[in-house]
Design a protein around this motif. Structure first.
Motif, short mmCIF file in Angstrom:
data_model
loop_
_atom_site.label_atom_id
_atom_site.label_comp_id
_atom_site.label_asym_id
_atom_site.label_seq_id
_atom_site.Cartn_x
_atom_site.Cartn_y
_atom_site.Cartn_z
N ARG A 186 1.09 -1.23 -0.01
CA ARG A 186 0.15 0.20 -0.01
C ARG A 186 0.47 1.04 0.19
O ARG A 186 1.67 0.81 0.68
N ASN A 187 0.05 2.29 -1.02
CA ASN A 187 1.69 3.40 -0.85
C ASN A 187 -0.06 4.19 -0.13
O ASN A 187 -0.76 4.77 -0.07
N ILE A 188 0.58 4.24 1.59
CA ILE A 188 0.06 5.02 2.56
C ILE A 188 -0.09 6.64 1.92
O ILE A 188 -1.47 7.31 3.00
N GLU A 189 0.85 7.03 1.92
CA GLU A 189 0.75 8.39 1.49
C GLU A 189 -0.35 8.72 0.40
O GLU A 189 -0.94 9.69 0.83
N LYS A 190 -0.13 8.23 -0.56
CA LYS A 190 -1.81 8.32 -1.79
C LYS A 190 -2.79 7.71 -1.03
O LYS A 190 -3.49 8.28 -2.18
N GLU A 191 -2.84 7.08 -0.28
CA GLU A 191 -4.31 5.97 -0.40
C GLU A 191 -5.17 6.61 1.19
O GLU A 191 -6.32 6.64 1.17
N ILE A 192 -4.34 7.24 2.10
CA ILE A 192 -4.84 7.23 3.11
C ILE A 192 -4.69 8.77 3.53
O ILE A 192 -5.05 9.53 3.69
N PHE A 193 -3.38 9.41 4.07
CA PHE A 193 -3.08 10.46 5.10
C PHE A 193 -3.39 11.72 3.90
O PHE A 193 -3.41 11.58 2.97
N PRO A 194 -3.70 12.64 3.97
CA PRO A 194 -3.81 14.05 3.83
C PRO A 194 -2.98 13.94 3.26
O PRO A 194 -1.39 14.25 3.77
N GLU A 195 -2.87 15.11 1.35
CA GLU A 195 -1.49 15.24 0.59
C GLU A 195 -2.14 16.80 0.91
O GLU A 195 -2.46 17.22 0.85
N TYR A 196 -0.70 17.82 1.11
CA TYR A 196 -1.09 18.96 1.22
C TYR A 196 0.08 19.49 0.47
O TYR A 196 1.25 19.21 -0.45
N TYR A 197 -0.78 21.08 0.07
CA TYR A 197 0.33 21.56 -1.50
C TYR A 197 -0.21 22.92 -1.30
O TYR A 197 -1.07 23.58 -1.35
N LEU A 198 1.15 23.93 -0.92
CA LEU A 198 1.12 25.22 -1.02
C LEU A 198 2.13 25.78 -1.72
O LEU A 198 2.93 25.74 -2.68
N ILE A 199 0.98 26.66 -2.94
CA ILE A 199 1.21 27.26 -3.84
C ILE A 199 1.14 28.92 -3.30
O ILE A 199 0.64 29.71 -3.28
N ASN A 200 2.76 29.76 -3.57
CA ASN A 200 3.00 30.48 -3.08
C ASN A 200 3.48 31.38 -4.51
O ASN A 200 4.16 31.20 -5.08
N VAL A 201 1.94 32.31 -5.00
CA VAL A 201 1.89 33.02 -6.26
C VAL A 201 2.92 33.62 -6.18
O VAL A 201 3.79 34.14 -7.17
N GLU A 202 3.26 34.68 -5.54
CA GLU A 202 4.51 35.81 -4.93
C GLU A 202 5.34 35.01 -5.70
O GLU A 202 6.08 36.22 -6.28
N ARG A 203 6.36 34.47 -5.30
CA ARG A 203 7.38 33.34 -6.00
C ARG A 203 7.37 33.12 -6.88
O ARG A 203 8.47 32.63 -7.40
N PHE A 204 6.46 32.51 -7.80
CA PHE A 204 6.42 32.38 -9.47
C PHE A 204 7.28 33.60 -10.02
O PHE A 204 6.47 34.72 -10.25
N LYS A 205 8.26 32.70 -10.58
CA LYS A 205 8.94 33.92 -11.49
C LYS A 205 8.71 34.42 -12.93
O LYS A 205 8.98 34.80 -13.97
#
Length: 239
Positions: free
Chosen positions: A163-182
């Motif tokens: 089982r890929n528990i990171e992908k199947e069970i636990f929450p995943e988080y993506y933080l997108i910092n718009v101002e840092r995008f070049k």
């Protein structure tokens, strides 16, 4: 020809993108970020999807289906609050609890992915997209814990699969910092972050469904009352 001004994406999620006819815009953004085909099933009607003016720039929960036909919940939020990371943890926890009915098996717990679109600096770092999840590794060996799940083939036969528990069970988080995008386009998601930052979409952008966003999020398509309401709220909360 100058690129036309677009409605802010976070406002659009809470308004025009609620219409099923416009789900293709959300699907394009999510597919680019998660790097697989995502289909939006519905926007969840819960306490998290409030309609007060300030919350139009806060968060929304979306039920989606991935390329393996698995359903999961995407939480998108935008607002800068005190104790932001604690708020992320609380938000995913609430979504999980709200979507497990009394008496349901824990095997029915919904997978949650939290996506934060930030127009502020949360901390120091050079990247503009950060990813986090839960994983287990040996304290001494530093090797990951391998967890297997039993799958029945017949009444008497079964197999075990990793089982890929990171992908199947636990929450995943993506933080997108718009101002840092070049403003440098290296992948599909960069085209969407360019849109988040600049509120325009150049005609040569080609990621999935970004052409739909260009057409459906045009500011000029708003009626006069809608535009005035949008500008009033944006002036209050978009700084």
């Amino acid at each position: 020809m100058k690129d036309q001004k677009l409605i802010r994406f976070d406002w659009a999620i809470k308004t025009i993108l609620r219409d099923k006819a416009n789900f293709d815009v959300l699907e394009g953004f999510l597919s680019a970020l998660l790097k697989e085909d995502i289909k939006v099933v519905q926007l969840l009607e819960s306490e998290s999807n409030q309609d007060t003016p300030r919350q139009k720039f806060n968060r929304v929960d979306i039920m989606v289906q991935d390329s393996n036909q698995k359903h999961m919940i995407i939480e998108i939020q935008n607002e800068h609050e005190a104790d932001f990371l604690e708020r992320l943890l609380f938000g995913t926890s609430v979504v999980i609890v709200d979507n497990l009915e009394i008496g349901q098996s824990f095997s029915e717990v919904k997978k949650v992915i939290s996506i934060s679109i930030q127009y502020f600096n949360l901390g120091r770092g050079e990247d503009y997209i950060y990813y986090g999840s839960t994983h287990f590794q040996g304290v001494h060996t530093k090797k990951p814990l391998i967890i297997k799940k039993r799958y029945s083939l017949t009444d008497k036969k079964f197999i075990f699969k990793d089982r890929n528990i990171e992908k199947e069970i636990f929450p995943e988080y993506y933080l997108i910092n718009v101002e840092r995008f070049k403003d440098e386009i290296l992948s599909d998601i960069d085209e969407w972050i360019y849109m988040l930052k600049n509120e325009t979409i150049p005609n040569d952008f080609k990621s999935k469904n970004i052409d739909k966003a260009r057409e459906k999020l045009k500011l000029v398509q708003m009626s006069e009352p809608e535009r005035k309401a949008y500008e009033k709220i944006c002036n209050q909360y978009c700084s």
